[in-house]
Motif scaffolding. Structure first.
Motif, short mmCIF file in Angstrom:
data_model
loop_
_atom_site.label_atom_id
_atom_site.label_comp_id
_atom_site.label_asym_id
_atom_site.label_seq_id
_atom_site.Cartn_x
_atom_site.Cartn_y
_atom_site.Cartn_z
N UNK A 126 44.02 42.00 39.43
CA UNK A 126 43.68 42.18 38.01
C UNK A 126 44.95 42.30 37.17
N UNK A 127 45.90 43.09 37.64
CA UNK A 127 47.15 43.28 36.90
C UNK A 127 47.92 41.96 36.78
N UNK A 128 47.96 41.19 37.87
CA UNK A 128 48.69 39.92 37.85
C UNK A 128 48.04 38.93 36.89
N UNK A 146 48.24 47.61 35.39
CA UNK A 146 47.50 48.10 36.56
C UNK A 146 46.35 49.01 36.10
N UNK A 147 45.14 48.78 36.62
CA UNK A 147 43.99 49.56 36.15
C UNK A 147 44.00 51.02 36.59
N UNK A 148 44.81 51.38 37.60
CA UNK A 148 44.85 52.77 38.04
C UNK A 148 45.75 53.60 37.13
N UNK A 149 45.43 54.86 36.97
CA UNK A 149 46.24 55.75 36.14
C UNK A 149 47.41 56.36 36.90
N UNK A 150 47.39 56.23 38.22
CA UNK A 150 48.51 56.71 39.02
C UNK A 150 48.96 55.59 39.96
#
Length: 238
Positions: A126-128, A146-150
């Motif tokens: 997703x990020x790419x 990046x969809x994650x918060x960490x």
């Protein structure tokens, strides 16, 4: 009268609204990057990492992590913001199952804290895809998308990952595209040649079929003119 016509807002609704705003702010503020270098790690905010990539200003925790060697921060800063040009066809490659190879390479340096390879690949994909819309990508952009918060960022593997990904995208994939185009041309040429040869094969087949039919017809006529003694005898088995 004006105050009598106003509709009071329930205290519970006001409290829920305040809590939602507070949680949203807290979630945004809690975005963090677990930065690993060799066997040590430190946690910095995403904003601090962005500032470091843009200006070279290091947060205290990152400075302690990298030590006093001035070369390391410079190299890391360059790798974070260095952009890789992405050809158009890379998007198709990333979306396909073969793209997992490239995503696994990226996952060596940038991953979520979930620890799930399958989930990590889906998130880095997703990020790419979000990052390459302008036909270029950088590590700092992948972290931002990046969809994650960490996020876990391994600086020890950062340079190797950058070299591998850049080499694959700029040299290997274009070569594969050229090879695929050549193979497609060969297949088309073979199909064309086969189509051109098929009428001759069909004509020959028809000649053989006509000859076989004539032989069968001749045999049938001969059988019809057999003398009684030449007719087949039915053998009864006990």
């Amino acid at each position: 009268m004006l105050f009598q016509r106003s509709i009071p807002v329930p205290l519970g609704m006001m409290f829920a609204t305040l809590v939602s705003f507070s949680c949203a702010d807290l979630g945004q503020a809690s975005e963090s990057i677990i930065v690993r270098y060799k066997s040590e790690e430190a946690t910095v905010t995403r904003q601090d990492l962005d500032r470091f990539a843009d200006t070279g200003e290091m947060p205290t925790d990152l400075q302690k992590l990298l030590g006093t060697d001035a070369r390391v921060p410079n190299v890391v800063q360059t790798l974070l913001k260095e952009e890789i040009k992405i050809p158009k066809f890379v998007e198709r490659f990333i979306e396909g199952s073969n793209g997992d190879f490239l995503l696994l390479k990226l996952d060596d340096a940038i991953s979520s804290a979930s620890g799930s390879t399958e989930r990590d690949l889906a998130e880095i994909r997703t990020a790419v895809l979000d990052s390459i819309a302008d036909n270029r990508v950088s590590f700092i952009e992948l972290i931002a998308k990046h969809p994650q918060t960490q996020i876990q960022l391994d600086l020890t593997r950062l340079e190797g990952t950058y070299q591998d990904v850049r080499g694959f995208v700029e040299r290997v994939l274009p070569a594969l595209e050229v090879a695929k185009g050549v193979l497609q041309d060969l297949v088309c040429d073979c199909d064309t040649a086969k189509s051109a040869a098929e009428p001759e094969v069909d004509a020959t087949s028809k000649q053989y079929q006509s000859a076989d039919a004539a032989i069968d017809r001749h045999s049938s006529e001969k059988c019809n003119h057999l003398e009684p003694t030449e007719k087949a005898v039915l053998i009864e088995t006990k």
